[in-house]
Design a protein around this motif. Structure first.
Motif, mmCIF file in Angstrom:
data_model
loop_
_atom_site.group_PDB
_atom_site.id
_atom_site.type_symbol
_atom_site.label_atom_id
_atom_site.label_comp_id
_atom_site.label_asym_id
_atom_site.label_seq_id
_atom_site.Cartn_x
_atom_site.Cartn_y
_atom_site.Cartn_z
ATOM 1 N N GLN A 21 0.845 -1.188 0.000
ATOM 2 C CA GLN A 21 0.000 0.000 0.000
ATOM 3 C C GLN A 21 0.885 1.244 0.000
ATOM 4 O O GLN A 21 1.802 1.347 0.824
ATOM 5 C CB GLN A 21 -0.906 -0.019 1.234
ATOM 6 C CG GLN A 21 -1.831 1.189 1.292
ATOM 7 C CD GLN A 21 -3.057 0.923 2.128
ATOM 8 O OE1 GLN A 21 -4.020 0.323 1.675
ATOM 9 N NE2 GLN A 21 -3.035 1.356 3.363
ATOM 10 N N PHE A 40 3.140 -4.416 3.466
ATOM 11 C CA PHE A 40 2.476 -4.535 4.766
ATOM 12 C C PHE A 40 3.065 -5.673 5.596
ATOM 13 O O PHE A 40 3.230 -6.793 5.102
ATOM 14 C CB PHE A 40 0.973 -4.792 4.578
ATOM 15 C CG PHE A 40 0.295 -5.056 5.890
ATOM 16 C CD1 PHE A 40 -0.062 -4.008 6.720
ATOM 17 C CD2 PHE A 40 0.101 -6.358 6.335
ATOM 18 C CE1 PHE A 40 -0.632 -4.255 7.961
ATOM 19 C CE2 PHE A 40 -0.479 -6.612 7.577
ATOM 20 C CZ PHE A 40 -0.847 -5.553 8.384
ATOM 21 N N VAL A 82 3.492 -8.201 13.138
ATOM 22 C CA VAL A 82 4.598 -8.738 13.930
ATOM 23 C C VAL A 82 5.611 -9.418 13.001
ATOM 24 O O VAL A 82 6.806 -9.419 13.255
ATOM 25 C CB VAL A 82 4.047 -9.739 14.964
ATOM 26 C CG1 VAL A 82 5.144 -10.555 15.601
ATOM 27 C CG2 VAL A 82 3.224 -9.001 16.009
ATOM 28 N N ARG A 100 3.413 -3.477 19.831
ATOM 29 C CA ARG A 100 3.553 -2.837 18.523
ATOM 30 C C ARG A 100 2.220 -2.678 17.834
ATOM 31 O O ARG A 100 2.058 -1.817 16.985
ATOM 32 C CB ARG A 100 4.450 -3.696 17.614
ATOM 33 C CG ARG A 100 5.906 -3.329 17.619
ATOM 34 C CD ARG A 100 6.559 -3.817 16.328
ATOM 35 N NE ARG A 100 6.057 -3.100 15.158
ATOM 36 C CZ ARG A 100 6.160 -3.530 13.899
ATOM 37 N NH1 ARG A 100 6.728 -4.701 13.658
ATOM 38 N NH2 ARG A 100 5.702 -2.825 12.890
ATOM 39 N N SER A 101 1.257 -3.554 18.175
ATOM 40 C CA SER A 101 -0.012 -3.498 17.448
ATOM 41 C C SER A 101 -1.137 -4.124 18.258
ATOM 42 O O SER A 101 -0.909 -4.999 19.092
ATOM 43 C CB SER A 101 0.117 -4.216 16.101
ATOM 44 O OG SER A 101 0.453 -5.563 16.298
ATOM 45 N N PHE A 137 -7.583 -2.162 13.510
ATOM 46 C CA PHE A 137 -6.214 -2.624 13.718
ATOM 47 C C PHE A 137 -5.297 -1.408 13.770
ATOM 48 O O PHE A 137 -5.306 -0.579 12.858
ATOM 49 C CB PHE A 137 -5.809 -3.548 12.564
ATOM 50 C CG PHE A 137 -4.396 -4.057 12.642
ATOM 51 C CD1 PHE A 137 -3.973 -4.795 13.740
ATOM 52 C CD2 PHE A 137 -3.483 -3.790 11.627
ATOM 53 C CE1 PHE A 137 -2.663 -5.283 13.817
ATOM 54 C CE2 PHE A 137 -2.179 -4.271 11.694
ATOM 55 C CZ PHE A 137 -1.766 -5.013 12.794
ATOM 56 N N GLN A 170 -1.301 -0.207 14.317
ATOM 57 C CA GLN A 170 0.095 -0.647 14.339
ATOM 58 C C GLN A 170 0.999 0.574 14.431
ATOM 59 O O GLN A 170 0.839 1.518 13.650
ATOM 60 C CB GLN A 170 0.397 -1.450 13.071
ATOM 61 C CG GLN A 170 1.826 -1.963 13.035
ATOM 62 C CD GLN A 170 1.974 -3.163 12.129
ATOM 63 O OE1 GLN A 170 1.649 -4.276 12.507
ATOM 64 N NE2 GLN A 170 2.430 -2.936 10.930
ATOM 65 N N PHE A 175 -4.936 1.209 10.772
ATOM 66 C CA PHE A 175 -4.802 0.597 9.451
ATOM 67 C C PHE A 175 -6.036 0.858 8.589
ATOM 68 O O PHE A 175 -7.165 0.662 9.031
ATOM 69 C CB PHE A 175 -4.592 -0.922 9.569
ATOM 70 C CG PHE A 175 -4.594 -1.582 8.213
ATOM 71 C CD1 PHE A 175 -3.456 -1.571 7.435
ATOM 72 C CD2 PHE A 175 -5.750 -2.142 7.691
ATOM 73 C CE1 PHE A 175 -3.460 -2.124 6.159
ATOM 74 C CE2 PHE A 175 -5.772 -2.700 6.424
ATOM 75 C CZ PHE A 175 -4.619 -2.691 5.657
#
Lengths: 302, 302
Positions: A139, A144, A147, B122-123, B137, B139, B144
């Protein structure tokens, strides 16, 4: 010169690219064991002065720089390659300043995003359907990752009425890879997909599973375009069935382009990952130059 | 003061936050029609001098700035709100310099990422399981989005043996929302989920469908943590079943934390989206201050 490697489960493709992005000396070697295959790569690239090397590799790969296994192939079903330190080995054996690596599908998505079916769009999802099934999503020019890299082939699908195959994924059984990969076809009938003829009932199952998974990717990632590559997609009767089943599953819920433009084959047929490797090494202005050059070449070929 | 709005299908929650991030005057109004509900919002906020306003709204929302319907609620099943220009209306009626908006679940994910179960990770993936099912989501602090916001509730699931319900999603039938939302339970038995008792067989179905979907999100997005919010999750017997089914479906393919830490309820129970609204308005240093303050308050409560 830039060095490019596409490492697949059956073959490695090696290439060199000049500063204008032309590919040279494309060479294919069979995927054997690291001891047999890696030295052939060293020999191929030792003859060239490299500005950088880019590796598109089958996964899973360790992408976490903080781990001692950074750059290793990890838990692959290809037993000889399990825990192979492929990136550290290349870095040790070849005199290169920069080495980048990612999964084959992530780089294939990047290649199609810049130079193929995704060109001019905000985002491209690339799915390979072959010995394994995997996907990459790019994107705004970025690959993308969460983790770690996605493992899109392992989304679960609902078995079709009439298909009593239990799935060949040792982890998830009825995931997409377990139901629709080359080996899943082989397990059902004991022969290659190509031997079954293009109108065998199994193709309607494969189309249905792919359509289910594409709807899943669509609602989670909201890609602008989807490219389907890999050996299984080489049956020309498959893509139209996937598009048709996808349209039925999507049910007009989201505003999407017609399936015939939303879901296509890759444009850089067989070279998506190599071009993605190159895009990963090139600065932005060189990517633009290469886009213009490839568009011109494509026009000349028409 | 910052103005915060969480717009849900059954109620709107309005709040103000001071520069230290304390919430004030939290007020709930029922979701009626735009004509009845929006003026109550204008009245609530007209009394306050606002630095900015943040709206977390049920979707689908138009996020494309290039379209004349930017900031509209689009094709919602809540007919009175379909094509409601909620963001333009708020901008017109309230004297504010900055107005931000996003889906309720995207802001809930942002709230949990900064101040809840996702803090320090991290997310964070946030899924609400209620009248509808939707996910967000976050991150590295970014929400996102692809072409638009995700519609994660519409991933397809495989019906459980014994569950002959065809699904109540008018678009996808057996998608997660069609099989596991509050209305899906209601359609099966003609009563609220809570009236069925916590050990009814339907909870094993719901757990299974959620586990399938969580595996799908896991392999596509690779989140570090997952929070499950919404009314359906209020059955305390449900979460452990989801964790157990998820572990079985995941089959040790990916290196994941134990399900009991990977999949949890939200920490900011009922306030995830409001805190996400606030995080969207605050500069980074104020977010850090608020994190420290909330952590201190949580410790004092232990």
């Amino acid at each position: 010169m830039y060095g490019l490697i596409e490492a697949g489960g059956t073959k490695f493709v090696l290439a060199q690219a000049d500063a204008q992005g032309n590919l040279h000396n494309i060479t294919t070697i069979p995927t054997q064991t690291p001891d047999l295959t890696l030295p052939q790569i060293y020999n191929y690239f030792r003859k060239v002065k490299l500005h950088g090397l880019s590796l598109a590799c089958f996964g899973p790969l360790e992408l976490n720089r903080d781990l001692p296994t950074y750059g290793y192939i990890t838990d692959t079903p290809k037993v000889a390659w399990r825990n192979c330190p492929i990136v550290p080995n290349l870095a040790e054996q070849l005199p290169i300043d920069s080495l980048i690596f990612d999964t084959d599908v992530n780089f294939a998505a990047l290649g199609e995003y810049y130079f193929g079916r995704g060109e001019g769009s905000r985002s491209t999802l690339y799915l390979t359907v072959g010995t394994g099934i995997g996907g990459g999503f790019v994107q705004d020019g970025n690959i993308f990752k969460g983790v770690s890299h996605p493992e899109m082939g392992h989304v679960l699908v609902k078995p079709c009425p009439g298909d009593d195959f239990a799935g060949c994924c040792p982890y998830h059984h009825n995931c997409l890879e377990g139901m629709a990969s080359g080996p899943a076809i082989m397990h059902r009938y004991g022969c290659q997909a190509t031997e079954l003829g293009t109108n065998h009932v199994v193709w309607s199952y494969i189309a249905d599973y792919l359509a289910q998974a594409l709807l899943t990717y669509t609602v989670v990632l909201r890609p602008e375009r989807i490219c389907l590559g890999g050996g299984v997609m080489q049956n020309p009767a498959l893509l139209p069935q996937v598009q048709e089943r996808f349209t039925a599953y999507a049910g007009n819920y989201l505003p999407l382009p017609p399936a015939a433009t939303y879901i296509t084959l890759p444009k850089l047929n067989g070279r998506s990952a190599l071009y993605g490797c190159l895009a990963g090494l090139l600065p932005a202005e060189k990517i633009s130059n290469l886009q213009a050059q490839l568009a011109k070449a494509a026009k000349a070929n028409e």
